[in-house]
Design a protein around this motif. Structure first.
Motif, PDB file in Angstrom:
ATOM      1  N   PHE A  19     -53.939   4.226 -34.622  1.00  0.00           N
ATOM      2  CA  PHE A  19     -52.922   4.181 -34.441  1.00  0.00           C
ATOM      3  C   PHE A  19     -51.892   4.663 -35.716  1.00  0.00           C
ATOM      4  O   PHE A  19     -50.543   3.848 -36.082  1.00  0.00           O
ATOM      5  CB  PHE A  19     -51.982   2.787 -33.745  1.00  0.00           C
ATOM      6  CG  PHE A  19     -52.395   2.551 -32.660  1.00  0.00           C
ATOM      7  CD1 PHE A  19     -51.095   2.847 -31.849  1.00  0.00           C
ATOM      8  CD2 PHE A  19     -52.977   1.214 -31.491  1.00  0.00           C
ATOM      9  CE1 PHE A  19     -51.961   2.754 -30.390  1.00  0.00           C
ATOM     10  CE2 PHE A  19     -53.671   1.363 -30.988  1.00  0.00           C
ATOM     11  CZ  PHE A  19     -52.543   2.420 -30.575  1.00  0.00           C
ATOM     12  N   GLU A  21     -51.314   3.246 -38.515  1.00  0.00           N
ATOM     13  CA  GLU A  21     -51.551   2.148 -39.587  1.00  0.00           C
ATOM     14  C   GLU A  21     -52.035   2.458 -40.877  1.00  0.00           C
ATOM     15  O   GLU A  21     -51.374   2.000 -42.116  1.00  0.00           O
ATOM     16  CB  GLU A  21     -51.325   0.936 -39.168  1.00  0.00           C
ATOM     17  CG  GLU A  21     -50.563   0.683 -38.138  1.00  0.00           C
ATOM     18  CD  GLU A  21     -49.926  -1.127 -37.796  1.00  0.00           C
ATOM     19  OE1 GLU A  21     -51.041  -1.738 -38.010  1.00  0.00           O
ATOM     20  OE2 GLU A  21     -49.088  -1.330 -37.260  1.00  0.00           O
TER      21      GLU A  21
ATOM     22  N   VAL B 218     -47.300   0.408 -36.512  1.00  0.00           N
ATOM     23  CA  VAL B 218     -47.714   1.526 -35.258  1.00  0.00           C
ATOM     24  C   VAL B 218     -47.685   0.410 -33.666  1.00  0.00           C
ATOM     25  O   VAL B 218     -47.243   0.128 -32.931  1.00  0.00           O
ATOM     26  CB  VAL B 218     -48.323   2.534 -35.587  1.00  0.00           C
ATOM     27  CG1 VAL B 218     -48.318   3.230 -33.892  1.00  0.00           C
ATOM     28  CG2 VAL B 218     -47.945   3.195 -36.698  1.00  0.00           C
ATOM     29  N   LEU B 219     -48.633  -0.569 -34.063  1.00  0.00           N
ATOM     30  CA  LEU B 219     -49.227  -1.906 -32.643  1.00  0.00           C
ATOM     31  C   LEU B 219     -48.722  -1.998 -32.848  1.00  0.00           C
ATOM     32  O   LEU B 219     -47.967  -2.125 -31.238  1.00  0.00           O
ATOM     33  CB  LEU B 219     -50.473  -1.947 -34.336  1.00  0.00           C
ATOM     34  CG  LEU B 219     -51.705  -1.548 -33.862  1.00  0.00           C
ATOM     35  CD1 LEU B 219     -52.598  -2.358 -34.798  1.00  0.00           C
ATOM     36  CD2 LEU B 219     -52.283  -1.586 -31.812  1.00  0.00           C
ATOM     37  N   GLU B 220     -47.869  -2.521 -33.122  1.00  0.00           N
ATOM     38  CA  GLU B 220     -46.281  -3.905 -33.244  1.00  0.00           C
ATOM     39  C   GLU B 220     -45.162  -2.882 -31.880  1.00  0.00           C
ATOM     40  O   GLU B 220     -45.271  -3.429 -30.600  1.00  0.00           O
ATOM     41  CB  GLU B 220     -45.848  -4.366 -34.544  1.00  0.00           C
ATOM     42  CG  GLU B 220     -44.583  -5.048 -33.901  1.00  0.00           C
ATOM     43  CD  GLU B 220     -44.006  -5.153 -35.158  1.00  0.00           C
ATOM     44  OE1 GLU B 220     -44.859  -6.132 -36.047  1.00  0.00           O
ATOM     45  OE2 GLU B 220     -42.976  -4.546 -35.300  1.00  0.00           O
ATOM     46  N   SER B 222     -46.123  -0.284 -30.154  1.00  0.00           N
ATOM     47  CA  SER B 222     -46.531   0.001 -29.032  1.00  0.00           C
ATOM     48  C   SER B 222     -46.917  -0.865 -28.042  1.00  0.00           C
ATOM     49  O   SER B 222     -46.338  -0.991 -26.701  1.00  0.00           O
ATOM     50  CB  SER B 222     -48.497   0.823 -29.357  1.00  0.00           C
ATOM     51  OG  SER B 222     -48.080   2.114 -29.968  1.00  0.00           O
ATOM     52  N   TYR B 281     -48.791   7.540 -29.437  1.00  0.00           N
ATOM     53  CA  TYR B 281     -49.272   6.077 -29.578  1.00  0.00           C
ATOM     54  C   TYR B 281     -49.419   5.141 -28.305  1.00  0.00           C
ATOM     55  O   TYR B 281     -50.340   4.052 -27.835  1.00  0.00           O
ATOM     56  CB  TYR B 281     -48.174   5.446 -30.484  1.00  0.00           C
ATOM     57  CG  TYR B 281     -48.134   5.760 -31.668  1.00  0.00           C
ATOM     58  CD1 TYR B 281     -49.266   5.834 -32.130  1.00  0.00           C
ATOM     59  CD2 TYR B 281     -47.424   6.148 -32.542  1.00  0.00           C
ATOM     60  CE1 TYR B 281     -49.460   6.715 -33.357  1.00  0.00           C
ATOM     61  CE2 TYR B 281     -47.508   6.451 -33.747  1.00  0.00           C
ATOM     62  CZ  TYR B 281     -48.283   7.092 -34.326  1.00  0.00           C
ATOM     63  OH  TYR B 281     -48.694   7.660 -36.377  1.00  0.00           O
TER      64      TYR B 281
END
Lengths: 58, 682
Positions: A19, A21, B218-220, B222, B281
């Protein structure tokens, strides 16, 4: 327990790489700046060409 | 573990694999459990990885633990970064896993579960995994060069040109076929259209969130996006059940095609951060989660396969696509067995991130094994449906008839009982008006997945949610490929046009962006339009064409690999890549011949054009169909001719090198010792 923690750490690292990061963190450390909307915009500009040229597999 | 225990373990695994393969191959007239497929696949991959990939590493490629990779030598913290092998494995798998391994096996299930399963296992272990591994290693040894660059340097200028042409053709046809799958899955489906439409504002929200609120999280975001998508699925049910709103989202296939074409153009021309990147994402998040969920679901629930091992359609009369097992099963299933597209990933980002040369085996060979396993799961999802239901969903109206009664009578006449009432009940259970003629593979996969999950998680009450979750997952996935592919195609066209007029190559110049985006969108849009207007459902012509393109690209990749192996002085080991190459040449050239010249109008493009010309009064619509057939024939013929050229050029080079008439010179980067070996020892 130790092994489980190791697996979870690797899994999170893989997700951070997938992703982007991790790529952002590397960008911040390479340019020695802190995270901010301006820094992220600069990162996206740098990423844009490379990311948009990457084919998505079928 | 002592040596004797290790030997016994591997022997046990081999026996278990043989037993599982024997069970799935020899059982006739009775249903078998899906776990046999999973066990056979697990054993085949384990043995293939342990023994075959190890042989290739040691003997053919001579992987060198002391040699520094470009990630180490050229480390810049941006493109070249030494990365943990497990992290890179996940990254590479996420990049190669697309909709192909889900759609191809579902379509090929018309032959029964056996041909597809065997091809997925054999093709992956001896072909696909080898291709991905070998190309990755060769790219690593050439500073991360792309397939087209390696083809030009190692084979010649023709090789480079053919690789370029194959890549752009495959992108265009893939996008046309992918868009058609989305259209067929969403037509007359207000629930599906609403859910997918909502992913656009969700992606734009994610783009703003990432850029202005929580940069880089990004993870958050997504995860947040995923929650919104789940809410959109839930809201879609309300939309489909509200008479005042449902008609807004109930769209015909041509309308959907136009919307998707406009979307593709917009996604290519808009800034990446606004739509493309956040959708990417979101799609990756949903993709990884769904694949994991499907794997867990199948292992936990162990469903029974309803489809027989072989159906009557092995004779080539299949309703989904016409043609016999050879060669059509082998071009229909590409990504789960061997996919030329993977060679672009293996010579793209991944070689620039590999930390140690030895790790190419795990990343290249191993990630493709996982992709192949996804194809096995898709086969299972299709084959848990009753064959009658499977054919009712996947067969075009042009073959089985327009009305439910006609379709069920035709399909029952083939020996696969299905009733109009049963199909109506199933459509209601998944929240659709009808499931007839939903060609393309996605709806059948979604029904199969919903069928598996609804037997335990939530029961029949949530079958509609599961179905629309699966449809959303596939459509989101394909649309992400579509917008990214349009942009990649645009860059390739801009690169090519810059040789004609330099300003056209400027990626920030809007006239060039608009012109080249329009060119690419028009190319795949015309294939999509042709599929929408095709009374046989489009998939019958487009998916084989896509399969031929993809396997021709694999042929190019294996030509490059064999050439390098021969130049390395390892000609005696060249059968490792030569055998899959020979098989692919036989498959793709035969398939292309059939698609162009076969006298059966359901198979041959030219025969179909002749039939149209002779059987109906000339009209604009018919002229268009005839033109499409001739265009498809020309595309297939041109691609085969180009690949024949690269093949001949390669063979001539191999003969020259082996006979000593030419001194072989591989263009590897110079050897530099790695510091990681010393660090690990110290």
């Amino acid at each position: 327990m130790m092994r489980l923690r190791q697996i979870a750490t690797t899994l999170m690292a893989a997700l951070r790489e997938i992703f982007d990061e991790s790529a952002y963190m590397r960008f911040l450390s390479r340019n020695q700046i802190c995270s901010s909307p301006r820094a992220y915009a600069a990162f996206l500009r740098e990423q844009e060409n490379a990311k948009a040229r990457r084919p998505k597999c079928c | 573990m002592t040596k004797s225990i290790r030997i016994l373990t591997w022997l046990g695994l081999a026996v278990l694999g043989a037993l599982a393969l024997g069970t799935i191959a020899l059982h006739r007239g009775e249903e078998i459990n899906a776990m046999w497929l999973v066990v056979a696949a697990f054993c085949a991959y384990a043995l293939g990885y342990r023994f075959y990939s190890r042989f290739i590493s040691a003997k053919v490629l001579a992987l060198d633990a002391r040699r520094a990779t470009p990630a180490e030598r050229l480390e810049d913290g941006r493109d070249f970064v030494p990365t943990n092998k497990w992290v890179l494995f996940g990254h590479h798998f996420a990049a190669i896993a697309g909709p192909g391994p889900l759609v191809g096996p579902v379509l090929a299930a018309q032959f029964g579960y056996l041909p597809g399963t065997l091809w997925i296992l054999i093709g992956a272990v001896f072909g696909g995994c080898v291709q991905d591994f070998v190309i990755l290693l060769f790219s690593v040894r050439r500073d991360g060069k792309s397939l087209t660059e390696m083809a030009r340097e190692e084979i010649g200028i023709v090789g480079g040109f053919v690789a370029y042409a194959a890549v752009i053709s495959i992108i265009v046809i893939l996008l046309g076929a992918g868009a058609l799958i989305v259209v067929n899955a969403l037509k007359a489906s207000p629930w599906g259209v609403f859910t997918i439409a909502m992913t656009i504002p969700i992606a734009v929200f994610m783009g703003f969130y990432l850029r202005h609120l929580r940069p880089g999280k990004v993870l958050e975001v997504s995860f947040l996006g995923f929650i919104f998508v789940m809410l959109a699925i839930w809201g879609g049910q309300w939309v489909s059940q509200t008479p005042a709103v449902a008609p807004w989202f109930t769209l015909t296939a041509p309308t959907l095609a136009v919307i998707i074409i406009i979307y593709g153009f917009a996604a290519s021309a808009l800034p990446v951060w606004l739509l493309l990147a956040p959708r990417d994402y979101l799609s990756t998040f949903v993709k990884l989660g769904t694949i994991a969920l499907l794997a867990l679901g199948i292992v936990a629930l162990r469903p029974t396969l309803q489809m027989p091992p072989l159906t009557r359609f092995v004779d080539g009369s299949g309703p989904i696509f016409a043609g016999k097992i050879f060669p059509f099963a082998f071009i229909t299933i590409a990504c789960g067995a061997i996919s030329g597209f993977h060679s672009l990933i293996s010579s793209g980002t991944t070689p620039k991130l590999i930390r140690r040369e030895l790790e190419t085996r795990m990343v290249g060979y191993g990630a493709m094994m996982c992709e192949s396993m996804v194809a096995i799961l898709a086969t299972i999802a299709a084959c848990v449906l009753s064959p009658g239901t499977y054919f009712a969903i996947n067969s075009p109206a042009g073959i089985v008839g327009q009305s439910p009664e006609a379709a069920t009578a035709t399909i029952s006449g083939w020996g696969f009982p299905v009733t109009a009432a049963g199909m109506h009940a199933l459509a209601q259970a998944v929240g659709e008006q009808t499931l007839f003629n939903r060609t393309g593979g996605a709806p059948a996969f979604a029904v199969g997945m919903a069928h598996i999950f609804s037997s335990s998680l939530g029961g029949q009450a949530v079958m509609a949610i599961w179905y629309h979750f699966a449809i959303m997952f596939e459509a989101l996935f394909i649309l992400t490929v579509l917008d990214a592919g349009t942009r990649v195609g645009r860059f390739m066209v801009q690169d090519a046009l810059s040789h004609v007029w330099r300003p056209l190559g400027r990626t920030g110049w809007y006239p060039s962006i608009l012109a080249t985006s329009a060119l690419i969108v028009a190319a795949w849009g015309s294939f999509l339009w042709q599929g929408v207007k095709d009374p046989l459902g489009g998939i019958n012509s487009l998916w084989p064409l896509f399969g031929i393109c993809n396997q021709l690209l694999a042929t190019v990749a294996l030509c490059v690999a064999t050439t390098i192996i021969v130049k390395m002085g390892n000609a005696k080991y060249s059968p490792v890549t030569l055998a899959p190459l020979a098989w692919l040449v036989a498959v793709t050239f035969t398939a292309s011949w059939h698609k162009v010249f076969d006298p059966n109008p359901r198979i041959g493009f030219l025969a179909h054009a002749r039939q149209l010309a002779s059987s109906t009064a000339p009209s604009h619509g018919v002229s268009r169909l005839i033109f499409n057939d001739r265009l498809d024939a020309a595309v297939a013929g041109a691609l085969v001719c180009m690949v024949a050229l690269i093949l001949l050029e390669s063979i001539s080079l191999w003969v020259s090198v082996i006979s000593g008439r030419m001194q072989a010179r591989v263009r590897e980067a110079p050897f530099v010792p790695t510091r990681f070996a010393a660090e690990e020892q110290g």
